[in-house]
Design a protein around this motif. Structure first.
Motif, PDB file in Angstrom:
ATOM      1  N   TYR A  44      74.102  14.005  45.229  1.00  0.00           N
ATOM      2  CA  TYR A  44      74.217  14.266  43.784  1.00  0.00           C
ATOM      3  C   TYR A  44      73.090  13.548  43.033  1.00  0.00           C
ATOM      4  O   TYR A  44      72.564  14.059  42.051  1.00  0.00           O
ATOM      5  CB  TYR A  44      75.583  13.737  43.344  1.00  0.00           C
ATOM      6  N   TYR A  45      72.748  12.354  43.508  1.00  0.00           N
ATOM      7  CA  TYR A  45      71.725  11.536  42.843  1.00  0.00           C
ATOM      8  C   TYR A  45      70.417  11.464  43.629  1.00  0.00           C
ATOM      9  O   TYR A  45      69.597  10.569  43.390  1.00  0.00           O
ATOM     10  CB  TYR A  45      72.261  10.119  42.615  1.00  0.00           C
ATOM     11  N   LEU A  46      70.204  12.385  44.536  1.00  0.00           N
ATOM     12  CA  LEU A  46      68.985  12.382  45.343  1.00  0.00           C
ATOM     13  C   LEU A  46      67.704  12.276  44.513  1.00  0.00           C
ATOM     14  O   LEU A  46      66.789  11.524  44.883  1.00  0.00           O
ATOM     15  CB  LEU A  46      68.939  13.632  46.236  1.00  0.00           C
ATOM     16  N   PRO A  47      67.578  13.004  43.381  1.00  0.00           N
ATOM     17  CA  PRO A  47      66.327  12.899  42.609  1.00  0.00           C
ATOM     18  C   PRO A  47      65.988  11.473  42.177  1.00  0.00           C
ATOM     19  O   PRO A  47      64.810  11.121  42.080  1.00  0.00           O
ATOM     20  CB  PRO A  47      66.590  13.803  41.393  1.00  0.00           C
ATOM     21  N   LEU A  48      67.001  10.640  41.942  1.00  0.00           N
ATOM     22  CA  LEU A  48      66.734   9.252  41.559  1.00  0.00           C
ATOM     23  C   LEU A  48      66.065   8.500  42.701  1.00  0.00           C
ATOM     24  O   LEU A  48      65.048   7.825  42.498  1.00  0.00           O
ATOM     25  CB  LEU A  48      68.037   8.556  41.149  1.00  0.00           C
ATOM     26  N   THR A  49      66.620   8.610  43.896  1.00  0.00           N
ATOM     27  CA  THR A  49      66.029   7.914  45.046  1.00  0.00           C
ATOM     28  C   THR A  49      64.633   8.440  45.343  1.00  0.00           C
ATOM     29  O   THR A  49      63.717   7.662  45.664  1.00  0.00           O
ATOM     30  CB  THR A  49      66.929   8.059  46.287  1.00  0.00           C
ATOM     31  N   LEU A  50      64.446   9.751  45.224  1.00  0.00           N
ATOM     32  CA  LEU A  50      63.115  10.330  45.461  1.00  0.00           C
ATOM     33  C   LEU A  50      62.103   9.796  44.447  1.00  0.00           C
ATOM     34  O   LEU A  50      60.991   9.410  44.805  1.00  0.00           O
ATOM     35  CB  LEU A  50      63.176  11.852  45.394  1.00  0.00           C
ATOM     36  N   ALA A  51      62.493   9.767  43.173  1.00  0.00           N
ATOM     37  CA  ALA A  51      61.591   9.267  42.125  1.00  0.00           C
ATOM     38  C   ALA A  51      61.184   7.830  42.415  1.00  0.00           C
ATOM     39  O   ALA A  51      60.013   7.446  42.275  1.00  0.00           O
ATOM     40  CB  ALA A  51      62.272   9.365  40.765  1.00  0.00           C
ATOM     41  N   GLU A  52      62.150   7.041  42.851  1.00  0.00           N
ATOM     42  CA  GLU A  52      61.900   5.636  43.160  1.00  0.00           C
ATOM     43  C   GLU A  52      60.961   5.491  44.355  1.00  0.00           C
ATOM     44  O   GLU A  52      59.943   4.782  44.302  1.00  0.00           O
ATOM     45  CB  GLU A  52      63.237   4.951  43.451  1.00  0.00           C
ATOM     46  N   ARG A  53      61.263   6.204  45.446  1.00  0.00           N
ATOM     47  CA  ARG A  53      60.523   6.002  46.697  1.00  0.00           C
ATOM     48  C   ARG A  53      59.192   6.750  46.744  1.00  0.00           C
ATOM     49  O   ARG A  53      58.305   6.394  47.526  1.00  0.00           O
ATOM     50  CB  ARG A  53      61.409   6.365  47.883  1.00  0.00           C
ATOM     51  N   LEU A  54      59.035   7.763  45.910  1.00  0.00           N
ATOM     52  CA  LEU A  54      57.733   8.428  45.799  1.00  0.00           C
ATOM     53  C   LEU A  54      56.770   7.638  44.905  1.00  0.00           C
ATOM     54  O   LEU A  54      55.598   7.991  44.781  1.00  0.00           O
ATOM     55  CB  LEU A  54      57.908   9.846  45.244  1.00  0.00           C
ATOM     56  N   GLY A  55      57.291   6.603  44.280  1.00  0.00           N
ATOM     57  CA  GLY A  55      56.453   5.734  43.448  1.00  0.00           C
ATOM     58  C   GLY A  55      56.200   6.262  42.046  1.00  0.00           C
ATOM     59  O   GLY A  55      55.314   5.765  41.340  1.00  0.00           O
ATOM     60  N   TYR A  56      57.000   7.222  41.610  1.00  0.00           N
ATOM     61  CA  TYR A  56      56.741   7.848  40.309  1.00  0.00           C
ATOM     62  C   TYR A  56      57.044   6.924  39.129  1.00  0.00           C
ATOM     63  O   TYR A  56      56.389   7.005  38.093  1.00  0.00           O
ATOM     64  CB  TYR A  56      57.545   9.143  40.167  1.00  0.00           C
ATOM     65  N   PHE A  57      58.039   6.037  39.282  1.00  0.00           N
ATOM     66  CA  PHE A  57      58.312   5.099  38.188  1.00  0.00           C
ATOM     67  C   PHE A  57      57.117   4.175  37.980  1.00  0.00           C
ATOM     68  O   PHE A  57      56.667   3.947  36.853  1.00  0.00           O
ATOM     69  CB  PHE A  57      59.560   4.259  38.488  1.00  0.00           C
ATOM     70  N   LYS A  58      56.597   3.653  39.084  1.00  0.00           N
ATOM     71  CA  LYS A  58      55.443   2.739  38.977  1.00  0.00           C
ATOM     72  C   LYS A  58      54.224   3.450  38.425  1.00  0.00           C
ATOM     73  O   LYS A  58      53.466   2.890  37.623  1.00  0.00           O
ATOM     74  CB  LYS A  58      55.139   2.123  40.351  1.00  0.00           C
ATOM     75  N   GLU A  59      54.019   4.701  38.862  1.00  0.00           N
ATOM     76  CA  GLU A  59      52.888   5.484  38.341  1.00  0.00           C
ATOM     77  C   GLU A  59      52.968   5.634  36.828  1.00  0.00           C
ATOM     78  O   GLU A  59      51.950   5.687  36.138  1.00  0.00           O
ATOM     79  CB  GLU A  59      52.866   6.879  38.978  1.00  0.00           C
ATOM     80  N   ALA A  60      54.196   5.716  36.314  1.00  0.00           N
ATOM     81  CA  ALA A  60      54.406   5.886  34.871  1.00  0.00           C
ATOM     82  C   ALA A  60      54.375   4.553  34.129  1.00  0.00           C
ATOM     83  O   ALA A  60      54.569   4.514  32.911  1.00  0.00           O
ATOM     84  CB  ALA A  60      55.740   6.583  34.621  1.00  0.00           C
ATOM     85  N   GLY A  61      54.120   3.464  34.869  1.00  0.00           N
ATOM     86  CA  GLY A  61      54.056   2.149  34.240  1.00  0.00           C
ATOM     87  C   GLY A  61      55.413   1.567  33.928  1.00  0.00           C
ATOM     88  O   GLY A  61      55.553   0.729  33.042  1.00  0.00           O
ATOM     89  N   LEU A  62      56.443   1.996  34.676  1.00  0.00           N
ATOM     90  CA  LEU A  62      57.801   1.537  34.429  1.00  0.00           C
ATOM     91  C   LEU A  62      58.297   0.670  35.584  1.00  0.00           C
ATOM     92  O   LEU A  62      58.085   0.987  36.747  1.00  0.00           O
ATOM     93  CB  LEU A  62      58.748   2.733  34.267  1.00  0.00           C
ATOM     94  N   ASN A  63      58.968  -0.407  35.236  1.00  0.00           N
ATOM     95  CA  ASN A  63      59.599  -1.277  36.229  1.00  0.00           C
ATOM     96  C   ASN A  63      61.108  -1.064  36.093  1.00  0.00           C
ATOM     97  O   ASN A  63      61.743  -1.623  35.199  1.00  0.00           O
ATOM     98  CB  ASN A  63      59.225  -2.736  35.964  1.00  0.00           C
ATOM     99  N   VAL A  64      61.666  -0.232  36.971  1.00  0.00           N
ATOM    100  CA  VAL A  64      63.069   0.176  36.851  1.00  0.00           C
ATOM    101  C   VAL A  64      63.931  -0.562  37.871  1.00  0.00           C
ATOM    102  O   VAL A  64      63.734  -0.429  39.079  1.00  0.00           O
ATOM    103  CB  VAL A  64      63.214   1.707  37.029  1.00  0.00           C
ATOM    104  N   GLU A  65      64.882  -1.339  37.366  1.00  0.00           N
ATOM    105  CA  GLU A  65      65.843  -2.044  38.219  1.00  0.00           C
ATOM    106  C   GLU A  65      67.102  -1.186  38.301  1.00  0.00           C
ATOM    107  O   GLU A  65      67.747  -0.914  37.280  1.00  0.00           O
ATOM    108  CB  GLU A  65      66.166  -3.410  37.612  1.00  0.00           C
ATOM    109  N   ILE A  66      67.445  -0.741  39.506  1.00  0.00           N
ATOM    110  CA  ILE A  66      68.572   0.170  39.682  1.00  0.00           C
ATOM    111  C   ILE A  66      69.802  -0.588  40.160  1.00  0.00           C
ATOM    112  O   ILE A  66      69.753  -1.301  41.158  1.00  0.00           O
ATOM    113  CB  ILE A  66      68.220   1.287  40.691  1.00  0.00           C
ATOM    114  N   SER A  67      70.906  -0.436  39.428  1.00  0.00           N
ATOM    115  CA  SER A  67      72.187  -1.024  39.822  1.00  0.00           C
ATOM    116  C   SER A  67      73.122   0.099  40.236  1.00  0.00           C
ATOM    117  O   SER A  67      73.349   1.040  39.464  1.00  0.00           O
ATOM    118  CB  SER A  67      72.811  -1.801  38.650  1.00  0.00           C
ATOM    119  N   ASP A  68      73.656  -0.001  41.455  1.00  0.00           N
ATOM    120  CA  ASP A  68      74.518   1.052  41.992  1.00  0.00           C
ATOM    121  C   ASP A  68      75.979   0.626  41.913  1.00  0.00           C
ATOM    122  O   ASP A  68      76.360  -0.410  42.451  1.00  0.00           O
ATOM    123  CB  ASP A  68      74.125   1.347  43.447  1.00  0.00           C
TER     124      ASP A  68
END
Length: 342
Positions: A44-68
């Motif tokens: 259900y949340y696969l796009p979140l993990t993909l965004a994180e592991r593909l490095g897209y958050f960092k590319e956008a200049g964002l430091n995202v701390e994920i709490s599950d």
């Protein structure tokens, strides 16, 4: 220090900033973000993990701390309580919270079909219909989450109430499988890879399945928005550039996922997501692939379907005057798509 030297130092600082990866972070209002999710390993949340592991958050200049958290209701609580800035959660919550006078807005759609499956646990005895669930214990990711809502709606269609069953939070990973194996529940509403694992083990019999368009239509009567990225109106108003950067990340991820092969996806994910069986996870992903939004856009039709469903079992929503246009926006998605098309 002379004026010319100051200018030279400023120019050097700018040059260094331009050379640093993610220096675009200077353009967003809030670089460090706390994101809450309820069951990150779920497909259900696969796009979140993909965004994180593909490095897209960092590319956008964002430091995202994920709490599950154990379920979507708990990640929503984190947002309302102020310990999270943003959430990947069920679109349903935007409607429910408007009814409570605490509006939240969905800014990107990740799932166009819920992907939730309701199944009977075989060791509990034969259960073939919704009516036969009366008095039974039903495992959901967490009470108040989208898995709970699906069961509530199916009960309402049969003239039953949520109180006619007992809901038990079992999470969305090994804990859910364990609850089935130990006989702690009579039925389960959950998602892949949990459902595919339980099916492969021969432990469950499917009653309702929203992993496909047909299954979603059978349950809800129309398209039904599932996982979304949402935030409070106050956050969006104070951080429009940050919001746009986040939406850019997820739209880029949805477009990548739309073209990716199963092998491409598996290469990106952590080993623990496979629950010890990579082949089975691959099958689960292929079952779930149609559930993902192709581009992140919302539809009015989907929003109306969600409102109809929630009205059927949530008295607060039924009694409220809901303005669906305030539960979602395509503004940021459209901007992302225009730029990514160039």
């Amino acid at each position: 220090m002379g004026f010319r030297k100051l200018i030279a130092l400023a120019a050097m600082a700018l040059a260094l900033g331009a050379a640093v990866p993610g220096a675009g972070a200077q353009t967003v209002e809030k670089k460090d973000l706390k994101l809450a999710v309820g069951g990150k390993p779920l497909l259900y949340y696969l796009p979140l993990t993909l965004a994180e592991r593909l490095g897209y958050f960092k590319e956008a200049g964002l430091n995202v701390e994920i709490s599950d958290f154990g379920g979507g209701a708990k990640s929503l609580q984190a947002l309302i309580g102020g310990s999270a800035d943003i959430v990947t959660g069920a679109y349903d919550h935007t409607i429910q919270m408007q009814a409570k006078g605490q509006p939240i807005v969905a800014v990107t759609q990740l799932g166009r079909y819920p992907g939730i499956v309701l199944a009977a646990v075989k060791r509990a005895g034969e259960i073939k219909s919704i009516k036969e669930l009366k008095g039974k214990k039903i495992g959901v990711t967490a009470p108040g989450s989208s898995t709970n809502f699906m069961v509530n709606y199916l009960l309402a269609r049969e003239g039953m109430k949520p109180e006619d069953v007992s809901f038990i939070g079992v999470g969305g990973g090994p804990s859910a499988i364990a609850a089935i194996k130990r006989g702690e529940i009579d039925a389960i509403a959950n998602l892949d890879p949990v459902i595919s694992q339980a099916e492969a083990d021969g432990d469950i019999a499917v009653i309702a399945d929203t992993r496909t368009e047909k299954g979603t239509l059978d349950v809800y009567g129309g398209p039904y928005p599932a996982a979304v990225l949402y935030a409070t109106p106050a956050f969006i108003e104070a951080n429009p550039k940050t919001t746009q950067a986040l939406v850019d990340v997820f739209v880029k991820t949805m477009l990548w996922l739309n073209k990716a092969s199963t092998e491409d996806v598996l290469k990106v994910l952590p080993e623990e997501y496979f629950l010890g069986n990579k082949t089975l996870y691959a099958q689960a992903f292929e079952h779930s692939k149609p559930t993902y939004s192709p581009d992140g856009r919302f539809t009015q039709e989907g929003a109306e379907a969600a409102l109809k469903v929630l009205k059927a079992f949530d008295p607060a929503v039924a009694a409220a005057s809901i303005d669906l246009s305030r539960t979602y926006t395509n503004r940021y998605v459209e901007d992302s798509l225009k730029r990514l098309a160039k």
